[in-house]
Motif scaffolding. Structure first.
Motif, PDB file in Angstrom:
ATOM      1  N   GLY A 379     -17.428   6.212   8.102  1.00 25.86           N
ATOM      2  CA  GLY A 379     -18.298   6.000   6.957  1.00 25.86           C
ATOM      3  C   GLY A 379     -17.537   5.297   5.852  1.00 25.86           C
ATOM      4  N   PRO A 380     -18.173   4.989   4.735  1.00 26.22           N
ATOM      5  CA  PRO A 380     -17.465   4.378   3.601  1.00 26.22           C
ATOM      6  C   PRO A 380     -16.375   5.313   3.086  1.00 26.22           C
ATOM      7  CG  PRO A 380     -19.846   4.221   3.325  1.00 26.22           C
ATOM      8  CD  PRO A 380     -19.611   5.140   4.467  1.00 26.22           C
ATOM      9  N   ARG A 381     -15.260   4.762   2.659  1.00 30.91           N
ATOM     10  CA  ARG A 381     -14.191   5.595   2.134  1.00 30.91           C
ATOM     11  C   ARG A 381     -14.625   6.243   0.819  1.00 30.91           C
ATOM     12  NH1 ARG A 381     -11.179   8.245   3.809  1.00 30.91           N
ATOM     13  NH2 ARG A 381      -9.381   7.966   2.464  1.00 30.91           N
ATOM     14  N   PRO A 382     -14.355   7.545   0.631  1.00 36.74           N
ATOM     15  CA  PRO A 382     -14.751   8.212  -0.615  1.00 36.74           C
ATOM     16  C   PRO A 382     -13.873   7.767  -1.776  1.00 36.74           C
ATOM     17  CG  PRO A 382     -13.447   9.703   0.747  1.00 36.74           C
ATOM     18  CD  PRO A 382     -13.656   8.461   1.567  1.00 36.74           C
ATOM     19  N   GLU A 383     -14.490   7.496  -2.909  1.00 37.50           N
ATOM     20  CA  GLU A 383     -13.760   7.066  -4.098  1.00 37.50           C
ATOM     21  C   GLU A 383     -13.764   8.172  -5.151  1.00 37.50           C
ATOM     22  OE1 GLU A 383     -11.969   4.541  -4.421  1.00 37.50           O
ATOM     23  OE2 GLU A 383     -12.625   3.121  -2.885  1.00 37.50           O
ATOM     24  N   ARG A 384     -12.915   8.030  -6.130  1.00 35.41           N
ATOM     25  CA  ARG A 384     -12.775   9.024  -7.182  1.00 35.41           C
ATOM     26  C   ARG A 384     -13.880   8.869  -8.223  1.00 35.41           C
ATOM     27  NH1 ARG A 384      -6.470   9.200  -8.725  1.00 35.41           N
ATOM     28  NH2 ARG A 384      -7.245  11.018  -9.860  1.00 35.41           N
ATOM     29  N   GLN A 413     -12.833  -0.635   6.230  1.00 35.41           N
ATOM     30  CA  GLN A 413     -11.398  -0.429   6.434  1.00 35.41           C
ATOM     31  C   GLN A 413     -10.855  -1.300   7.551  1.00 35.41           C
ATOM     32  OE1 GLN A 413     -13.445   2.288   5.421  1.00 35.41           O
ATOM     33  NE2 GLN A 413     -12.415   1.716   3.530  1.00 35.41           N
ATOM     34  N   ILE A 414     -11.650  -1.556   8.591  1.00 34.91           N
ATOM     35  CA  ILE A 414     -11.153  -2.382   9.692  1.00 34.91           C
ATOM     36  C   ILE A 414     -11.434  -3.870   9.462  1.00 34.91           C
ATOM     37  CG2 ILE A 414     -11.469  -0.472  11.312  1.00 34.91           C
ATOM     38  CD1 ILE A 414     -13.826  -2.063  12.506  1.00 34.91           C
ATOM     39  N   LEU A 429     -17.591  -3.245  -0.619  1.00 38.46           N
ATOM     40  CA  LEU A 429     -18.958  -2.756  -0.725  1.00 38.46           C
ATOM     41  C   LEU A 429     -19.882  -3.551   0.194  1.00 38.46           C
ATOM     42  CD1 LEU A 429     -21.208  -1.063  -2.009  1.00 38.46           C
ATOM     43  CD2 LEU A 429     -21.261  -2.733  -3.899  1.00 38.46           C
ATOM     44  N   GLU A 430     -19.638  -4.848   0.315  1.00 34.97           N
ATOM     45  CA  GLU A 430     -20.461  -5.672   1.199  1.00 34.97           C
ATOM     46  C   GLU A 430     -20.377  -5.184   2.647  1.00 34.97           C
ATOM     47  OE1 GLU A 430     -20.576 -10.004  -1.005  1.00 34.97           O
ATOM     48  OE2 GLU A 430     -18.777  -9.529   0.169  1.00 34.97           O
ATOM     49  N   TYR A 431     -19.186  -4.786   3.069  1.00 31.19           N
ATOM     50  CA  TYR A 431     -19.022  -4.239   4.418  1.00 31.19           C
ATOM     51  C   TYR A 431     -19.629  -2.842   4.518  1.00 31.19           C
ATOM     52  CZ  TYR A 431     -15.808  -8.071   5.494  1.00 31.19           C
ATOM     53  OH  TYR A 431     -15.255  -9.314   5.711  1.00 31.19           O
ATOM     54  N   ASP A 432     -19.469  -2.039   3.468  1.00 25.72           N
ATOM     55  CA  ASP A 432     -20.048  -0.693   3.483  1.00 25.72           C
ATOM     56  C   ASP A 432     -21.570  -0.752   3.599  1.00 25.72           C
ATOM     57  OD1 ASP A 432     -17.663   0.734   3.337  1.00 25.72           O
ATOM     58  OD2 ASP A 432     -17.625   0.710   1.143  1.00 25.72           O
ATOM     59  N   GLU A 453      -6.129  -0.324  16.306  1.00 25.33           N
ATOM     60  CA  GLU A 453      -5.431  -1.579  16.006  1.00 25.33           C
ATOM     61  C   GLU A 453      -4.856  -1.548  14.598  1.00 25.33           C
ATOM     62  OE1 GLU A 453      -6.466  -6.231  14.944  1.00 25.33           O
ATOM     63  OE2 GLU A 453      -8.060  -4.858  15.584  1.00 25.33           O
ATOM     64  N   ILE A 454      -5.624  -1.021  13.636  1.00 23.62           N
ATOM     65  CA  ILE A 454      -5.170  -0.952  12.250  1.00 23.62           C
ATOM     66  C   ILE A 454      -3.918  -0.085  12.148  1.00 23.62           C
ATOM     67  CG2 ILE A 454      -5.828  -0.344   9.903  1.00 23.62           C
ATOM     68  CD1 ILE A 454      -7.457  -2.636  11.158  1.00 23.62           C
TER      69      ILE A 454
END
Length: 462
Positions: A379-384, A413-414, A429-432, A453-454
């Protein structure tokens, strides 16, 4: 490009995967035939078939995990020999482990050795012809762009760094009164109708790249092309297909209303939750020794009184806050001056922290966040919250990424490097948004495989 479960896949790379998987199967099969060419075989036909299937499946998965079928792999970051060598190394280890842990599938080392040679040579030969084939313009989708402004200009270099560019721009059709930013050599002559031009150039698709929609679109002309069998698409759809993102500079509110995707259902949530628990338990069973060693290393470097884990408030699904758990990779008072992005060569990062960040080991404790239901595996990475509040005010549609649970890994992320600025945040955000729109179990599995791979290549870590 073809669409599988709403996710776009390069048909060229999909065929490459199929050809190489078949080649891996026959590499093992032929290896056994060559090994026992002048003497009776030790194995039955079913033994060889089973061994060949295992060999093909493992080596294909290793290639996928090393990004060898990733269309958006850039030329500058591609090292075929290094990736194939690493993939074969891991594949050999896994295959040998399976053969010897399960004696029913055991194959002699001599057969395996011959099969590996055949597989490596076969893969190199297939890749040689594929890369020659992939450069041929006539196999690419022929695109006619309507517009000659800045948005049209951006398409000239789009995907130019990819190993395989799936489309070729046959020309640009300028609109009356539009500021021209395109090389005049790329403009088509206006002595024929757009429909006739499309037929003369054997166009497969017409893309609308108009800077100012208020000037009006040539609707009659475009309708004529549509009714004549030509696909007509807007820039948002084009970028979604070619780059796997939702272009924020081209999207408009009504697009969200009428586009497919963004589906949320109880069955989908149950399936994703079950998938999260299974994958997290498998990862925990494999990674616990690494987590134990990491804990000891942090204590040795920072002292017995220093905390091993770092808890931080993040924004989750539907804007609910939760505490994310990570291995501590910075000094204890890293944020005494307030919240800030991690920078390249950040002096707050410890020696152990630099290594575990590079290998993404610091993320492993988030398995417990997944098991408790605060996060998903993908999922999208959680932000603060400190950052999210400002992003929501300044960046359109930023809040929409919180429609789903945040993840340990994700499509952004990938697909993009570590985000250390607001510009990077917009790009991620565009990828999310692409992920939120096109989520499926197939996409989750694909992301997990590419995350390997990452980790191996250390891409995007900071």
């Amino acid at each position: 490009m073809i669409r599988i479960f709403r996710h776009y896949i390069s048909s060229a790379f999909l065929w490459l995967l199929v050809f190489e998987a078949v080649m891996f199967y026959f590499a093992m099969y032929l290896g056994s035939q060559v090994r026992f060419l002048y003497q009776p075989s030790w194995y039955s036909e079913s033994d060889i078939v089973n061994a060949s299937l295992i060999f093909a499946a493992i080596f294909t998965l290793c290639n996928i995990s090393l990004g060898l079928y990733r269309r958006n792999l850039g030329i500058h970051e591609y090292d075929l020999l290094a990736r194939v060598s690493f993939s074969f190394g891991v594949g050999i280890f896994v295959v040998v482990s399976i053969y010897y842990l399960f004696p029913n599938f055991l194959i002699a080392r001599s057969v395996l050795s011959v099969s590996i040679v055949f597989a490596f040579l076969g893969m190199m030969l297939i890749r040689y012809f594929f890369y020659r084939y992939a450069k041929i313009d006539r196999i690419k989708k022929q695109v006619l762009v309507v517009g000659s402004g800045n948005k049209a200009k951006e398409l000239v270099e789009l995907n130019s760094g990819y190993l395989h560019k799936s489309f070729n721009i046959a020309g640009f059709a300028a609109l009356p009164g539009e500021l021209c930013c395109i090389d005049e050599a790329l403009l088509i002559k206006q002595d024929k109708s757009l429909n006739e031009v499309a037929q003369d150039l054997n166009i497969d698709e017409i893309v609308l790249a108009i800077d100012d929609r208020r000037r009006g679109m040539p609707l009659t002309t475009l309708l004529d092309c549509k009714m004549s069998g030509f696909d007509v698409i807007d820039l948002v759809t084009f970028y979604e297909r070619e780059q796997g993102l939702i272009s924020l500079t081209n999207v408009y509110p009504s697009w969200f209303l009428f586009s497919d995707g963004f589906a949320v259902s109880g069955l989908r949530s149950i399936g994703k939750r079950f998938f999260d628990i299974v994958v997290s338990l498998i990862l925990l069973a494999v990674a616990w020794p690494i987590m134990l060693i990491t804990s000891v290393a942090i204590l040795i470097e920072s002292g017995i009184k220093a905390p091993i884990f770092y808890r931080q408030v993040r924004v989750g699904e539907n804007n609910r806050n939760f505490e994310v758990i990570k291995f501590r990779s910075m000094v204890v008072d890293a944020e005494k001056n307030g919240a800030q992005f991690a920078q390249e060569k950040d002096n707050r990062i410890t020696k152990v922290g630099a290594f575990i960040r590079k290998c993404r080991i610091d993320e492993l404790p988030q398995i417990f966040n997944v098991l408790t239901g605060n996060m998903s595996f993908v999922g999208p990475r959680p932000e603060r919250p400190e950052f999210v509040e400002g992003f929501v005010e300044r960046i359109d549609y930023y809040a929409e990424r919180h429609r789903v649970k945040p993840g340990i890994t994700g499509w952004a992320q990938i697909s993009y490097q570590y985000g250390a600025s607001e510009g990077d945040t917009i790009r991620k955000l565009e990828y999310d948004l692409y992920y939120v729109k096109n989520y499926s179990l197939f996409l989750d599995i694909s992301i997990i495989l590419h995350t390997i791979e990452i980790v191996v290549w250390g891409k995007g870590a900071r």
